[in-house]
Design an enzyme around this catalytic site. Structure first.
Site: not given
Length: 732
Positions: A45, A374, A434, A468, A592
């Site tokens: 990160n 993704r 997105h 997630y 998430h």
């Protein structure tokens, strides 16, 4: 000037989040090897943070016209200074955590050793490995007047040697060996003992510099700025400035160094040498006694004996069947009967894949339209879309090629999809797509058009759906389907200004819709004193939304927020955010999902969304939030939120001073563990119910095969006669 009395800088808030990840690596209640993984995640990160965020601020720093952060009032120079100062303490904590990890691993029989700590026998083996496997592929050189310092790539790991000729009195040369990336970063001495390649090179690398004496040796890791798109990044600067900046940035040197890590204290002479070679200030050079670039630790963990892995990792868990889904009935048929919500990773993503696979084969399906951001490397979603196209369906895929660090995979699949006959769109100029939306269009025998719409908070990615937490919502609602159709029509027209009756779509209707929903709670507070807002997102940084939430708080609206990462709004500031409470959860799974709740109980207006409360999401991307109208689905999501906010193990509370604190552990509730156990219990209940149904079916078949008595024959005959009469009556 904006009011910064109740806000904090985005970058400093992010560092607080990464420190929280580091805390998990130091938490002895977390399984030992999972702590090692958290340490790796923390460092990865931080690596990306320097490449992207510090890199961007460095670009701003070099401009004459400098933007000012509207949450802290700091210039880019001031932000960089604050980040680097904060990182000094962060590196100190990192080293402490790593040393504790190494000690705890050793107690449990796992050894991460330096070459100097090995037995003489093992040292001979390591030296043999160096001479036969490492030395033949080494990239090394001398640095002096006629051999300039090479341009090291981003994330280069290297070993430097201060050298002098045997007859010279001072060292005036540097030897450099780049750690090769063609071999593993570690050498396995035995099942539970490892030594790192950079330490092997540091120990035996002197051998390649014949005729020189080594005065000093140290390891460095270089981080460079990455070439990113500023139109997508979360910088609250106006469009005029963006245009100005783009013009100026054409002149800059790409991939400029932003950070250098060294593994030991260096002399001033060595520091000056490094500063000159990398054009860095001393404050950009960090001393770390712990492992650099530890991303490979995930692989090292898998290289341990199975019994050790099982003893020191989380109990194995695979996503389970959803109680809302019947595995024996077609997904389209089920969705047409009722709305369905899936909760990843507690429930499996398979129903979404089944939906697309069924649609690919269903004669009534005429088209499938989907946005992909993704996807997995071996994507079942993409394969289902290819199959649908091959079966003659009209398949439209908006493939976002600018998904950072996934560009290559998206290019690969966009080509495969296009070759199969899918129509491929690449989104909008200067706006990433997105959103996670799929629209399946059906035409029945009477030429009636019907829609199946799927909207999610996370990507169409089978791998991350196991790691997630996300929601995936499926509905046959006509109004939502009509909005989804309008959305894809607007995508094909390049129109970002679409109007929608149900969906919130950024950059236009989501801004307007969120402001309207907050205003409704302000009005409700005035009328009945029960205004309420509950938000679960990954990040909060958009200045306008922050100000709107402050306005609601000042009106008396109670606001609860669960924000995993960046949070630029500070709670409990008098006359600004007195009614705002903010929490954070970091646990086994990456939180998430995004959920917006306005109002209480089942009367609340509830949305799941792909958008965080960030400028880039709300104003510079296409995002979609879908309303939840079905009471059963709404209750499931709100029960989930209730549980998350009741966590008293992994949750932290944000204070007005920007620090996080643990809450009092009263009920010992770990929300993620509780959701795992609930999913397991549901599956046991489902399995028991299915077994009971199987037994009932077998008993019916058995009874049907048995000879009937005269009384039973008479009863069946009478029932059949009555059923025929009833059927005639119904038809009439």
């Amino acid at each position: 000037m904006t009011d910064i009395s109740f806000t904090q800088n985005r970058e400093l808030s992010w560092l607080q989040f990464d420190q929280r990840v580091l805390e998990e690596a130091n938490d002895k209640s977390v399984p030992l090897l999972e702590r090692l993984r958290f340490f790796s995640i923390f460092d990865t990160n931080l690596e990306e943070f320097f490449m992207v965020r510090v890199g961007s601020l460095t670009d701003f720093k070099n401009l004459k016209k400098k933007p000012v952060d509207n949450k802290s009032g700091m210039t880019s120079d001031e932000q960089i200074d604050a980040i680097l100062k904060e990182c000094i303490d962060l590196y100190r904590k990192k080293d402490q955590v790593y040393n504790q990890l190494v000690d705890d691993l050793k107690v449990n029989g796992i050894n991460l050793l330096k070459v100097s700590e090995l037995s003489e026998k093992d040292k001979k083996y390591v030296e043999y490995y160096f001479n036969t496997k490492i030395e033949p592929i080494l990239n090394f050189q001398i640095v002096d007047r006629v051999h300039p310092f090479p341009r090291l790539p981003n994330l280069a790991l290297s070993v430097l040697f201060s050298l002098r000729k045997h007859n010279d009195k001072v060292s005036d040369r540097v030897g450099l060996i780049q750690v090769p990336d063609r071999i593993k970063r570690y050498l396995k001495i035995n099942d539970t003992t490892f030594v790192f390649i950079e330490d092997i090179i540091k120990e035996y690398g002197y051998q390649v510099f014949e005729g020189y004496k080594v005065e000093n040796k140290y390891i460095i890791s270089l981080t460079r700025n990455t070439d990113i798109s500023y139109d997508d990044d979360d910088f609250d600067i106006d469009q005029d400035f963006r245009s100005y900046m783009k013009t100026q940035l054409k002149k800059r040197k790409r991939l400029h160094p932003v950070r250098l890590e060294v593994d030991q204290d260096l002399s001033e002479e060595s520091i000056e040498f490094l500063k000159a070679q990398f054009d860095l200030d001393k404050k950009n050079i960090f001393l770390t006694k712990s492992l650099m670039q530890p991303g490979f630790l995930f692989g090292l963990v898998e290289d341990l004996p199975e019994n050790i892995i099982n003893n020191h990792t989380y109990d194995k868990y695979s996503p389970l069947d959803s109680a809302m889904v019947d595995p024996n009935e077609k997904m389209i048929d089920q969705i047409e009967k009722k709305d369905i919500i899936l909760s990843f990773p507690y429930e499996s993503m398979d129903p979404v894949i089944r939906l697309l696979e069924e649609a690919a084969e269903d004669d009534s399906v005429v088209s499938i339209k989907i946005t992909l951001y993704r996807i997995a490397e071996d994507s079942k979603i993409a394969k289902a879309l290819i199959k649908a196209s091959e079966n003659g369906k009209d398949v439209t895929v908006l493939m976002e090629l600018r998904a950072r660090f996934d560009e290559d995979n998206n290019l690969f699949w966009s080509t495969k999809l296009e070759d199969a006959g899918c129509k491929i769109l690449f989104g909008f100029d200067n706006y990433k797509t997105h959103s996670k939306v799929c629209l399946i269009t059906k035409v029945d025998d009477n030429e009636n058009v019907e829609y199946i719409t799927q909207v999610a908070t996370g990507n169409y990615n089978e791998k991350t759906a196991k790691l997630y937490t996300d929601f995936s919502f499926m509905t046959a609602s006509g109004p939502i389907g009509q909005d989804a159709k309008e959305l894809f029509d607007n995508i094909q027209l390049g129109n970002l200004e679409g109007e929608y009756d149900n969906l919130l779509v950024s950059p236009k209707s989501m801004q307007e819709g969120l402001a309207r929903l907050i205003d409704e709670q302000i009005e409700r507070q005035k009328q009945s004193h029960d205004g309420y807002i509950r938000i679960k997102v990954n990040s909060v940084s958009d200045r306008k939304l922050i100000d709107k939430l402050s306005e609601a708080s000042n009106a008396g609206v109670h606001i609860d927020m669960l924000v995993r990462g960046i949070c630029c709004i500070l709670p409990n500031i008098p006359n600004r955010t007195e009614n705002v409470n903010i929490y954070q959860i970091v646990g086994r799974f990456l939180e998430h999902s995004r959920v917006y709740q306005f109002g209480r109980d089942l009367d609340a207006k509830l949305y799941i969304s792909s958008a965080d409360f960030m400028t880039r999401n709300i104003r510079n991307r296409m995002e979609v939030a879908v309303p939840i109208y079905d009471d059963e689905v709404k209750k499931r999501i709100m029960d989930y939120l209730d549980l998350m906010f009741s966590d008293d193990v992994k949750i932290r509370k944000l204070l007005a001073n920007s620090q996080y604190t643990k809450v009092q552990n009263v009920n010992n509730i770990d929300a993620q563990d509780t959701l795992i156990e609930r999913a397991k219990k549901r599956n046991i209940d489902i399995e028991e119910e299915r077994n009971a149904q199987k037994v009932a079916r077998r008993n019916r078949l058995k009874r049907n095969r048995e000879p009937m008595s005269e009384d039973r024959k008479k009863l069946v005959s009478e029932k059949s006669y009555l059923q025929r009469i009833l059927d005639i009556f119904r038809r009439k």
